[in-house]
Write a protein that holds these residues in place. Sequence first.
Motif, PDB file in Angstrom:
ATOM      1  N   UNK A  41       0.797  -1.224   0.000  1.00  0.00           N
ATOM      2  CA  UNK A  41       0.000   0.000   0.000  1.00  0.00           C
ATOM      3  C   UNK A  41       0.828   1.271   0.000  1.00  0.00           C
ATOM      4  N   UNK A  42       2.100   1.184  -0.393  1.00  0.00           N
ATOM      5  CA  UNK A  42       2.953   2.369  -0.474  1.00  0.00           C
ATOM      6  C   UNK A  42       3.615   2.443  -1.846  1.00  0.00           C
ATOM      7  N   UNK A  43       3.876   3.658  -2.277  1.00  0.00           N
ATOM      8  CA  UNK A  43       4.618   3.870  -3.518  1.00  0.00           C
ATOM      9  C   UNK A  43       6.090   4.079  -3.170  1.00  0.00           C
ATOM     10  N   UNK A  44       6.920   4.090  -4.198  1.00  0.00           N
ATOM     11  CA  UNK A  44       8.344   4.368  -3.994  1.00  0.00           C
ATOM     12  C   UNK A  44       8.513   5.716  -3.289  1.00  0.00           C
ATOM     13  N   UNK A  45       7.757   6.726  -3.736  1.00  0.00           N
ATOM     14  CA  UNK A  45       7.838   8.060  -3.133  1.00  0.00           C
ATOM     15  C   UNK A  45       7.396   8.044  -1.669  1.00  0.00           C
TER      16      UNK A  45
END
Length: 79
Positions: free
Chosen positions: A68-72
């Motif tokens: 549930x997280x992006x690279x950013x």
Amino acid sequence: MAAPPSSTRTTSRQPAAATTREKWFPTREAGDTTREALAICGTCPHEHACRAWAHAQPTSTLYGIWGGTTHADRKHDRK
């Protein structure tokens, strides 16, 4: 980079298995495809384990949507 723990790998019964690679590893050319992937993560019983694994990896080597997280998101969390 170590492989994700076996508890976070997708099986045919998990929502992530029914989507395309492009959803999890979006490119700039594909536009904003992260919304759908993040929504799928929210339904996965392994979201928290997957996120913990992703946060344990070096930021520079892990791309895509994980837990549930992006690279950013992960890069920002490490600051």
